[in-house]
Design an enzyme around this catalytic site. Structure first.
Site, short mmCIF file in Angstrom:
data_model
loop_
_atom_site.label_atom_id
_atom_site.label_comp_id
_atom_site.label_asym_id
_atom_site.label_seq_id
_atom_site.Cartn_x
_atom_site.Cartn_y
_atom_site.Cartn_z
N GLY A 1 1.00 -0.97 0.23
CA GLY A 1 -0.01 -0.06 0.14
C GLY A 1 0.45 1.29 0.06
N ALA A 2 0.66 1.82 -1.25
CA ALA A 2 1.46 3.15 -1.20
C ALA A 2 0.97 4.62 -1.01
CB ALA A 2 2.32 3.58 -2.57
N GLY A 3 0.05 4.22 -0.37
CA GLY A 3 -0.80 5.26 -0.28
C GLY A 3 -0.60 6.23 0.98
N SER A 4 -1.23 6.83 1.68
CA SER A 4 -0.04 8.40 3.41
C SER A 4 0.50 7.00 4.13
CB SER A 4 -1.11 9.37 3.13
OG SER A 4 -2.30 8.34 3.80
N VAL A 5 -0.34 6.29 4.15
CA VAL A 5 -0.05 5.57 5.50
C VAL A 5 0.84 5.37 4.69
CG1 VAL A 5 -0.12 4.16 7.40
CG2 VAL A 5 -1.85 5.72 6.72
N GLY A 6 1.43 4.37 3.63
CA GLY A 6 2.89 3.37 3.63
C GLY A 6 3.46 4.69 3.95
N ASP B 1 1.86 -1.46 -4.69
CA ASP B 1 0.68 -0.93 -4.93
C ASP B 1 0.29 -1.10 -6.34
OD1 ASP B 1 -0.59 1.28 -3.30
OD2 ASP B 1 -0.77 1.61 -5.29
N ARG C 1 -14.54 3.55 11.53
CA ARG C 1 -13.76 2.81 11.51
C ARG C 1 -14.68 0.93 10.45
NH1 ARG C 1 -11.18 4.56 15.68
NH2 ARG C 1 -9.08 6.23 15.35
N ASN D 1 -7.90 -0.19 8.01
CA ASN D 1 -8.95 0.05 9.53
C ASN D 1 -9.93 -0.53 8.01
OD1 ASN D 1 -8.11 0.45 11.39
ND2 ASN D 1 -7.80 3.25 10.79
N ASP E 1 -3.07 5.32 19.72
CA ASP E 1 -4.27 5.73 21.19
C ASP E 1 -3.63 5.67 22.49
OD1 ASP E 1 -7.28 5.20 19.10
OD2 ASP E 1 -6.34 3.15 19.35
N ARG F 1 -1.62 8.55 22.25
CA ARG F 1 -2.21 9.53 22.13
C ARG F 1 -2.86 10.35 23.58
NH1 ARG F 1 -6.47 7.73 16.51
NH2 ARG F 1 -5.28 9.09 15.06
N HIS G 1 -9.60 -0.51 18.45
CA HIS G 1 -9.07 0.66 17.94
C HIS G 1 -10.35 1.41 17.28
CE1 HIS G 1 -7.06 3.75 16.46
NE2 HIS G 1 -7.14 3.44 14.53
#
Length: 319
Positions: free
Chosen positions: A18-23, A43, A95, A127, A155, A158, A182
């Site tokens: 997964g090369a999205g923002s998190v990856g 990806d 989620r 998620n 969490d 945070r 979560h």
């Protein structure tokens, strides 16, 4: 946290699906942490992934690591495979709303990882992470300890941040945790929260502060709703979760037996075969729940409710 020596690093491969923002943010955090020599991005959009790799490679110059686009066969011999792929949470969504789409993705992705990397450790960030950690365990056939969800590690971070602000101390000196889902049914473990080894009531008495129950509940509420607020403002969360994923990988790579609140399949408060977060010891073999958490009766009941909410989603997927 101990760092691997140079000889060890040469053999460490981490794969991110997964090369999205998190990856991509996780790949960048890995580079800065100098935790791996070989970082592979997988990806479906290879052109986008290549663009990210080209950009990351300029940072890799300083970290002496290789970043590349790969495919599932590149999971072979990886120390860990992180799954961040999936539909992102949108403003107003929970989620759990993401479950059917991302579960279908996992049915395709997880067996392919397991086929090429039967000995790796799976780290799930997508998620709803607890439901998908359970799915990854069953779809991979891996032992319980080798399928780890990022769970409430974010969490917990945070929560400590919020309590640190409230008490005017560095969050590193706050020992408190969020367990369970979560998600919306997560629960703060007030009975075991401490500062300087003192329970919060005692700390307030020693520091001549008011023990303000309403203010503490507000800290827990801001913790629970933090992702919703961030998504409402910027459309996604990525920096915090990326840093947490790297903190999960550190004890796996360094075999350092760190304790973190991560998600793992098990039996919780009498509810069998669900994944949710409790403190686990992490090392190169995976995640282990060696010591049961001593919860109050109220907290045990809340944990049962959290486990049951996840169980109901799992049962709906089986229909």
């Amino acid at each position: 946290m101990p760092q691997p020596n140079a000889a060890d690093v040469k053999s460490i491969k981490i794969v991110i699906v997964g090369a999205g923002s998190v990856g991509v943010t996780t790949a960048y955090a890995l580079l800065l942490d100098r935790l791996a020599a070989d970082i592979v991005l997988i990806d479906i959009d290879k052109n986008r992934a290549m663009g990210e790799v080209m950009d990351l490679s300029h940072a890799a110059h300083f970290a002496q690591a290789r970043v590349r686009v790969g495919d599932y066969e590149d999971c072979a011999h990886a120390a860990a495979v992180i799954i961040t792929a999936g539909v992102n949470q949108k403003p107003g969504q929970t989620r759990l709303d993401l479950v059917k789409t991302n579960y279908a993705l996992f049915r395709d992705v997880v067996p392919r990882i397991a086929r090429h990397a039967p000995d790796t450790i799976l780290v799930v960030a997508t998620n709803p992470v607890d439901v998908l950690t359970h799915a990854a365990h069953h779809l991979s056939g891996f032992p319980l300890e080798r399928v780890i969800g990022s769970g409430t590690a974010m969490d917990t971070t945070r929560f400590r941040h919020e309590l640190g602000k409230h008490f005017g101390v560095n969050p590193r000196n706050v020992h408190a945790m969020i367990v369970g889902e979560h998600g919306d049914s997560q629960l703060p473990v007030w009975s075991l929260a401490t500062i300087c080894g003192m329970r919060l009531h005692d700390y307030c008495r020693a520091a001549r502060m008011e023990h303000d129950e309403a203010a503490l509940e507000a800290c827990a509420k801001r913790t629970r709703e933090a992702a919703y607020e961030i998504i409402r403002r910027k459309g996604k969360t990525n920096y915090g979760v990326a840093s947490v994923l790297v903190s999960i990988l550190q004890p796996i790579v360094t075999d350092s037996d760190a304790i973190m609140t991560v998600s793992r399949v098990g039996t919780y408060a009498g509810i069998q075969d669900v994944a949710l977060s409790m403190p686990c010891k992490l090392n190169r073999h995976g995640a282990y729940q060696d010591v049961p958490l001593l919860l109050s009766e109220l907290e045990e009941a809340e944990l049962r409710e959290s486990a049951q909410s996840i169980k109901e989603v799992l049962m709906s997927l089986e229909k």
